[in-house]
Scaffold this motif. Structure first.
Motif, PDB file in Angstrom:
ATOM      1  N   TYR A 148      -1.605   6.563 -12.078  1.00  0.00           N
ATOM      2  CA  TYR A 148      -0.886   7.828 -12.008  1.00  0.00           C
ATOM      3  C   TYR A 148      -0.995   8.357 -10.582  1.00  0.00           C
ATOM      4  O   TYR A 148      -2.085   8.341 -10.002  1.00  0.00           O
ATOM      5  N   GLY A 149       0.095   8.801 -10.005  1.00  0.00           N
ATOM      6  CA  GLY A 149       0.067   9.389  -8.660  1.00  0.00           C
ATOM      7  C   GLY A 149       0.869  10.671  -8.634  1.00  0.00           C
ATOM      8  O   GLY A 149       1.559  10.992  -9.608  1.00  0.00           O
ATOM      9  N   ILE A 150       0.807  11.391  -7.523  1.00  0.00           N
ATOM     10  CA  ILE A 150       1.550  12.652  -7.435  1.00  0.00           C
ATOM     11  C   ILE A 150       3.055  12.387  -7.501  1.00  0.00           C
ATOM     12  O   ILE A 150       3.836  13.225  -7.952  1.00  0.00           O
ATOM     13  N   ASP A 151       3.481  11.190  -7.087  1.00  0.00           N
ATOM     14  CA  ASP A 151       4.900  10.848  -7.220  1.00  0.00           C
ATOM     15  C   ASP A 151       5.273  10.516  -8.663  1.00  0.00           C
ATOM     16  O   ASP A 151       6.450  10.444  -8.999  1.00  0.00           O
ATOM     17  N   LEU A 172      -7.380   3.579   0.402  1.00  0.00           N
ATOM     18  CA  LEU A 172      -6.144   2.896   0.772  1.00  0.00           C
ATOM     19  C   LEU A 172      -6.406   1.771   1.784  1.00  0.00           C
ATOM     20  O   LEU A 172      -5.730   0.736   1.758  1.00  0.00           O
ATOM     21  N   PHE A 179      -0.073  16.607 -10.980  1.00  0.00           N
ATOM     22  CA  PHE A 179      -1.432  16.068 -10.821  1.00  0.00           C
ATOM     23  C   PHE A 179      -2.339  17.271 -10.582  1.00  0.00           C
ATOM     24  O   PHE A 179      -2.745  17.545  -9.445  1.00  0.00           O
ATOM     25  N   ILE A 191       0.837  -1.221   0.000  1.00  0.00           N
ATOM     26  CA  ILE A 191       0.000   0.000   0.000  1.00  0.00           C
ATOM     27  C   ILE A 191       0.863   1.258   0.000  1.00  0.00           C
ATOM     28  O   ILE A 191       0.369   2.339  -0.268  1.00  0.00           O
ATOM     29  N   GLN A 192       2.159   1.111   0.280  1.00  0.00           N
ATOM     30  CA  GLN A 192       3.029   2.288   0.217  1.00  0.00           C
ATOM     31  C   GLN A 192       3.673   2.465  -1.152  1.00  0.00           C
ATOM     32  O   GLN A 192       4.476   3.380  -1.339  1.00  0.00           O
ATOM     33  N   ARG A 193       3.327   1.608  -2.102  1.00  0.00           N
ATOM     34  CA  ARG A 193       3.742   1.880  -3.483  1.00  0.00           C
ATOM     35  C   ARG A 193       3.225   3.270  -3.856  1.00  0.00           C
ATOM     36  O   ARG A 193       2.033   3.560  -3.724  1.00  0.00           O
ATOM     37  N   SER A 194       4.121   4.091  -4.357  1.00  0.00           N
ATOM     38  CA  SER A 194       3.765   5.473  -4.689  1.00  0.00           C
ATOM     39  C   SER A 194       2.497   5.595  -5.514  1.00  0.00           C
ATOM     40  O   SER A 194       1.679   6.472  -5.293  1.00  0.00           O
ATOM     41  N   GLU A 195       2.376   4.700  -6.506  1.00  0.00           N
ATOM     42  CA  GLU A 195       1.270   4.856  -7.459  1.00  0.00           C
ATOM     43  C   GLU A 195      -0.070   4.542  -6.807  1.00  0.00           C
ATOM     44  O   GLU A 195      -1.112   4.944  -7.327  1.00  0.00           O
ATOM     45  N   PHE A 196      -0.054   3.804  -5.704  1.00  0.00           N
ATOM     46  CA  PHE A 196      -1.285   3.605  -4.931  1.00  0.00           C
ATOM     47  C   PHE A 196      -1.457   4.729  -3.913  1.00  0.00           C
ATOM     48  O   PHE A 196      -2.505   5.355  -3.819  1.00  0.00           O
ATOM     49  N   LEU A 197      -0.398   4.948  -3.144  1.00  0.00           N
ATOM     50  CA  LEU A 197      -0.465   5.885  -2.006  1.00  0.00           C
ATOM     51  C   LEU A 197      -0.781   7.300  -2.461  1.00  0.00           C
ATOM     52  O   LEU A 197      -1.538   8.013  -1.808  1.00  0.00           O
ATOM     53  N   THR A 198      -0.197   7.727  -3.571  1.00  0.00           N
ATOM     54  CA  THR A 198      -0.299   9.138  -3.956  1.00  0.00           C
ATOM     55  C   THR A 198      -1.224   9.383  -5.141  1.00  0.00           C
ATOM     56  O   THR A 198      -1.126  10.393  -5.808  1.00  0.00           O
ATOM     57  N   SER A 199      -2.120   8.448  -5.393  1.00  0.00           N
ATOM     58  CA  SER A 199      -3.090   8.684  -6.470  1.00  0.00           C
ATOM     59  C   SER A 199      -4.373   9.236  -5.874  1.00  0.00           C
ATOM     60  O   SER A 199      -4.546   9.267  -4.664  1.00  0.00           O
ATOM     61  N   ARG A 206       7.169  11.263   3.086  1.00  0.00           N
ATOM     62  CA  ARG A 206       7.227   9.922   3.667  1.00  0.00           C
ATOM     63  C   ARG A 206       7.510   9.961   5.160  1.00  0.00           C
ATOM     64  O   ARG A 206       7.240   9.000   5.870  1.00  0.00           O
ATOM     65  N   ASN A 223       3.319  14.172  -0.840  1.00  0.00           N
ATOM     66  CA  ASN A 223       3.107  13.455   0.416  1.00  0.00           C
ATOM     67  C   ASN A 223       4.463  13.075   0.992  1.00  0.00           C
ATOM     68  O   ASN A 223       5.161  12.227   0.432  1.00  0.00           O
ATOM     69  N   GLY A 264      -9.161   8.029  -0.695  1.00  0.00           N
ATOM     70  CA  GLY A 264      -9.418   8.078   0.740  1.00  0.00           C
ATOM     71  C   GLY A 264      -8.418   7.221   1.464  1.00  0.00           C
ATOM     72  O   GLY A 264      -7.594   6.585   0.827  1.00  0.00           O
ATOM     73  N   GLY A 306      -4.520   8.216  -1.478  1.00  0.00           N
ATOM     74  CA  GLY A 306      -4.699   6.769  -1.563  1.00  0.00           C
ATOM     75  C   GLY A 306      -5.816   6.275  -2.461  1.00  0.00           C
ATOM     76  O   GLY A 306      -6.589   5.414  -2.056  1.00  0.00           O
TER      77      GLY A 306
END
Lengths: 446, 524
Positions: B89-92, A331, B96, A89-97, B108, B106, B305, B302
């Motif tokens: 796609y994420g902010i990392d 998440l 975005f 769950i800390q994979r960036s693409e999950f955590l920061t989407s 860490r 975010n 949420g 996430g």
């Protein structure tokens, strides 16, 4: 400031490009005198080391569940979460989407939501499930509102075995919506006659199993009577692991099933974030609150997933929406789904069996202690003790001995004559040594 | 051909020679089946002891038959979810620019401290004497929120922004009922430009909703509010800065008008991140405002949420804050869990959630606040506003601004006037951004603007990143105006999936995986 990439030179160049003299010129719509002149009275920025130190000290003041023999449940449970879950769950693409509004680049989120919906439907024995609620308690309140929409009636009957905090959440929302709630008195032996409370004015009955005292409840006769009177049965659980061992609510003809999913994949977190599970018969799908993910195809005909049936939702229906909710517990859902995937049916059955075995062992040992009576006939991994002393005092005395012994029922509902009742949970994390320590300490305290 | 970083690129060339693969996979972009298609009922990725034989206490409730859940071993699980993550796609991953959703960096560090066992591994119902550090976190967070907003009280427990809206409106309803006006004050004013959650929340709490018209300049005018005021009005729900990215210039007058009419001012705080450290809602006359901790103080979104939506309350509403809360008296703090325990002068309207709210988010938000400090939070707001206006300035000659008369706050709003006659829609434009490696901006919101495009870069973007983004959008805008239609209407071309059929998903809802019928049966 490590989080802010702009340099002073950047800022000057950018202001020049915009054509304003300073940044306050961009705040010119703020009424005169309301723009703050000085930084507020809070500490200045701190480095990473310093922040870690401060929060580390605060954390160390608390007694962590994993540090002591631990038997606290009543709506949240300590289970072992495989390391894989937190890693993934800390994979960036999950955590920061974000919410998957652009499905072409959010298939990761959408596919796990679809997997989650399928898992929850299978676990509860229901036809459809949504992509989660905030938690079990708010999900229960939403289920009551949904029953009002389905039946066009506005009176809910809540079992005395429903977690008192869940009852309060339902009462709060219903009172505000000008609806009626009949909450039956807490009944530790699960003999309350909820059937007698059902008549043609009732929209739904809300019954928890295992209930807050740990009793397993027979839902089918309640469903039958509710249906005979045009009402719905809302089945609630706070310990999802129990579904690995007991008949699911769907097999007992429940119309809506709501539960707390924290036990699978999610930490205790002092109460949140958690993940509400919500399932129903498919004929009610358009009355369901919350987010739904559905299968479809892309322009090449390949299978993909999107958020769907959004015509129920607030951003389209505004004040006519099925709820005001615009998010889910994304998440936490992912943590649940990964842990459930690791378990599978084989692992969940085994986990449930071990939880039950441990609880039976503890109950049997405690039954031999003077001043202790186990009140339940049936239970899963949690049961209630009737003690010869007020449970709140006993819990404090046990805590002083380094054992977190459970939840005094009076803490959930003071003034209801529950003072001598202690709710005790026992999961796979408890060892024989933990149980022996509990039994010995309780014998001393009583 | 060289790209903007000066590296060789071969855009367009050779694309037609691409082979379809046998598997449907495209190198690292792999088709990932559902767990139900690759898992087995007997597979598992956990080792759990089998208990010694014992006498079950499940009675007649013991489960019969299969659950119907597949399992995967640990390596299979790892690979499945890593592959899924690669389709997100994420902010990392990159910029975005979702307006109103606020996707910023975010840290860490926040994840690390939230996982300290004293926060993550404590139970909400363990003896209060064993969790003094958790109460300290809540008190410290409350102090920061009250200081930043200039409000005297805060209810921490709401679990998301919309849940916070409900909490604030419930406090207003309770205050009205306490004055004996519950039967008469039943109307809530909500501007047309508001988030859908505002009218939905008002309705949920049993109010009826009256819309306040939007002015041509994107703001709410005090005269329009006054025209709707009467003894039946309970409150207004106003977003500030508003959903058009504008600070409401008449907000003080609107608040005064509400108070004069005996009504309350609910402020939707979704965009509070634009003004933290610059202006305080308490100074503007706000009675209640929720704060999306995940947006303003950066806790991870996430996939949508969990959020957290504490509500700050004015003196008049403070007594009605729901349980549980921490009461401090004579330097000692105590957790108030029930209405009956409430100190004198408090009359909690009820309970929002089973436990104490989103502790995991409190820790993350507090770590953010400690890291930034009051100086850093002010700077963050200024940079967010600066970045939004920089994008606006970089695009205003090509794309049309519906409200050019007000500076943008943290987000820049464009409409689709400039696309007229091109055959390209806002959605097409958004999908073409995906091919360029960007998450699209918020589209079609706010509803009061035709074909809206709402861009919020946040403070965590560098100038270099903004310059590249502006240059890309300029190229796309020129292409759209130059009738390069296929670049847009068939986009995205390079995403893991091509455009998805949302209509089909809604018409024939498939909401869970069903075991396919055996081939023989299906043929019949």
């Amino acid at each position: 400031m490590r989080y802010l990439p702009l340099t002073e030179t950047d800022r000057e160049d950018m202001l020049a490009r915009i054509g304003v003299p300073d940044v306050d010129a961009l705040f010119s719509d703020v009424p005169a005198g309301k723009l703050l002149k000085e930084p507020l009275d809070l500490p200045r920025a701190k480095g990473e080391l310093e922040v870690e130190r401060i929060l580390g000290k605060l954390s160390a003041k608390n007694t962590a569940a994993g540090a002591v023999p631990f038997f606290v449940g009543a709506g949240a449970y300590k289970h072992h979460v495989p390391a894989t879950v937190d890693h993934l769950i800390q994979r960036s693409e999950f955590l920061t989407s974000y919410t998957p509004y652009q499905p072409e680049i959010a298939q990761g989120t959408l596919q796990y939501l679809f997997e989650f919906q399928t898992q929850v439907a299978a676990l509860t024995g229901m036809e459809v499930a949504n992509a989660s609620m905030y938690d079990g308690s708010t999900g229960t309140a939403e289920a009551v509102l949904m029953a009002h929409r389905v039946t066009r009636r506005r009176k809910a009957v809540l079992s005395g075995g429903l977690h008192p905090h869940y009852t309060q959440v339902v009462e709060t929302l219903s009172e505000m919506a000008n609806d009626e709630v009949v909450a039956l008195k807490p009944d530790v032996r699960a003999t309350e006659d909820i059937l007698a409370a059902i008549d043609d004015s009732v929209s739904c009955v809300v019954v928890q199993s295992p209930d807050v005292f740990g009793n397993l409840r027979d839902l089918k006769p309640i469903a039958d009577k509710a249906h005979a009177h045009g009402a719905l049965l809302i089945a609630v659980f706070t310990e999802v692991v129990s579904l690995g061992a007991v008949t699911p609510p769907g097999a007992q003809d429940a119309d809506i099933v709501v539960g707390e999913g924290q036990s699978i994949g999610n930490a205790l977190n002092f109460g949140g974030p958690y993940v509400g599970l919500f399932a129903a018969k498919s004929k009610y799908v358009r009355q369901m609150p919350g987010r739904l993910c559905g299968e479809t195809v892309d322009a090449d005909g390949r299978r993909g997933f999107v958020l769907t049936l959004s015509t129920r939702e607030q951003h389209i229906r505004r004040d006519k929406a099925t709820s005001n909710i615009c998010t889910n517990s994304g998440l936490c859902v992912l943590a649940f789904t990964i842990h459930m995937t690791l378990l599978g049916q084989a692992g969940l059955s085994r986990l449930a069996e071990l939880n039950h075995a441990n609880a039976v062992k503890l109950a049997d040992a405690l039954a031999g202690v003077k001043g202790v009576e186990v009140v339940n006939e049936t239970f899963f991994n949690e049961f209630t003790l009737k003690l010869s002393k007020p449970a709140a005092e006993v819990v404090e005395a046990m805590a002083a001995k380094g054992i977190l012994a459970g939840v005094p029922a009076s803490r959930l509902k003071p003034g209801a004559g529950l003072d001598d009742l202690l709710i005790v949970a026992n999961t796979e994390v408890n060892t024989d040594e933990d149980r022996a320590a509990f039994v010995a300490a309780l014998a001393e305290v009583l | 051909m060289l790209n903007r970083q000066g590296r060789p690129s071969q855009a367009g060339e050779g694309a037609s020679e691409r082979h379809e693969t046998f598997t449907g996979n495209r190198a690292l972009q792999q088709i990932e089946p559902l767990i139900f298609e690759i898992g087995h009922h007997e597979s598992t990725g956990v080792d759990i002891d089998k208990p010694a034989p014992f006498k079950s206490r499940l009675g007649k409730h013991a489960r019969q038959g299969e659950i119907g859940l597949p399992g995967l071993s640990e390596p299979e699980t790892m690979r499945h979810y890593v592959r899924l993550s690669q389709k997100n796609y994420g902010i990392d991953t990159g910029l975005f620019p979702l307006g109103s959703c606020t996707m910023k960096h975010n840290a860490r560090l926040n994840e690390k401290v939230a996982r300290l066992p004293g926060f993550s591994d404590v139970h909400p119902l363990q003896p209060v004497s064993t969790v003094p550090g958790a109460l300290d976190v809540m008190l410290e967070l409350a102090r920061y929120l009250m200081t930043l907003t200039g409000m005297p009280a805060v209810a921490l427990s709401p679990k998301a922004g919309a849940h916070g809206e409900a909490c604030g409106m419930m406090a207003i309803k309770a205050a009205i009922a306490a004055k004996g006006e519950g039967a008469t004050r039943t109307v809530v004013l909500v501007p047309e430009s508001a988030h859908g959650t505002n009218p939905a929340t008002a309705a949920l709490i049993g109010f009826s909703v009256k819309a306040v018209p939007a002015r041509p300049d994107g703001t709410v005018a005090v005269e329009d509010v006054k025209a709707l005021l009467g003894p039946d009005v309970a409150a207004i729900m106003l977003t500030n800065p508003n959903t058009c990215g504008i600070f409401e210039p008449q907000i003080v007058e609107i608040a005064a008008a509400m108070h004069e009419a005996g009504a309350y001012f609910y402020c939707d705080g979704a965009n509070f991140n634009a003004i933290v450290g610059k202006a305080r809602p308490g100074d503007l006359g706000v009675d209640a405002m929720h704060i999306n901790l995940h947006k303003t103080f950066s806790t991870p979104h996430g996939g949508g949420g969990p959020g957290a939506g504490p509500v700050v309350l004015s003196e008049r509403l403070a007594p009605y804050a729901p349980v549980p809360f921490i009461h401090v008296e004579g330097g000692k703090s105590r957790l108030v869990e029930h209405k009956a325990d409430a100190p004198d002068g408090n009359d909690p309207f009820g309970r929002m959630t089973a436990f104490h709210g989103q502790m995991g988010m409190y820790v993350r938000a507090l770590a953010y606040m400690l890291s930034h400090g009051s100086d850093g939070m002010k700077q963050a707001s200024e940079d967010a506003v600066l970045n939004a206006n920089y994008i606006r300035a970089g695009l205003a000659d090509l794309m049309s601004l519906p409200f050019p008369d007000h500076p943008s706050m943290h987000e820049a709003l464009f409409d689709d006037e400039w696309l007229k006659g091109t055959g390209v829609t806002t959605l097409d434009f958004a999908k073409a951004m995906i091919d360029e490696g960007y998450h699209p901006m918020t589209v079609y919101f706010p509803l009061v603007v035709h074909g809206a495009m709402l861009i919020e870069p946040t403070e965590s973007e560098s100038k270099a990143s903004l310059d590249l983004f502006i240059a890309t959008l300029r190229d796309l805008a020129i292409a759209a105006k130059g009738n390069d239609k296929s670049r847009f209407t068939a986009a995205p071309h390079h995403a893991p999936m091509r455009r998805l059929d949302e209509t089909r998903a809604a018409r024939q809802p498939v909401l869970k995986w069903e075991k396919p019928a055996p081939v023989k049966e299906a043929a019949e």
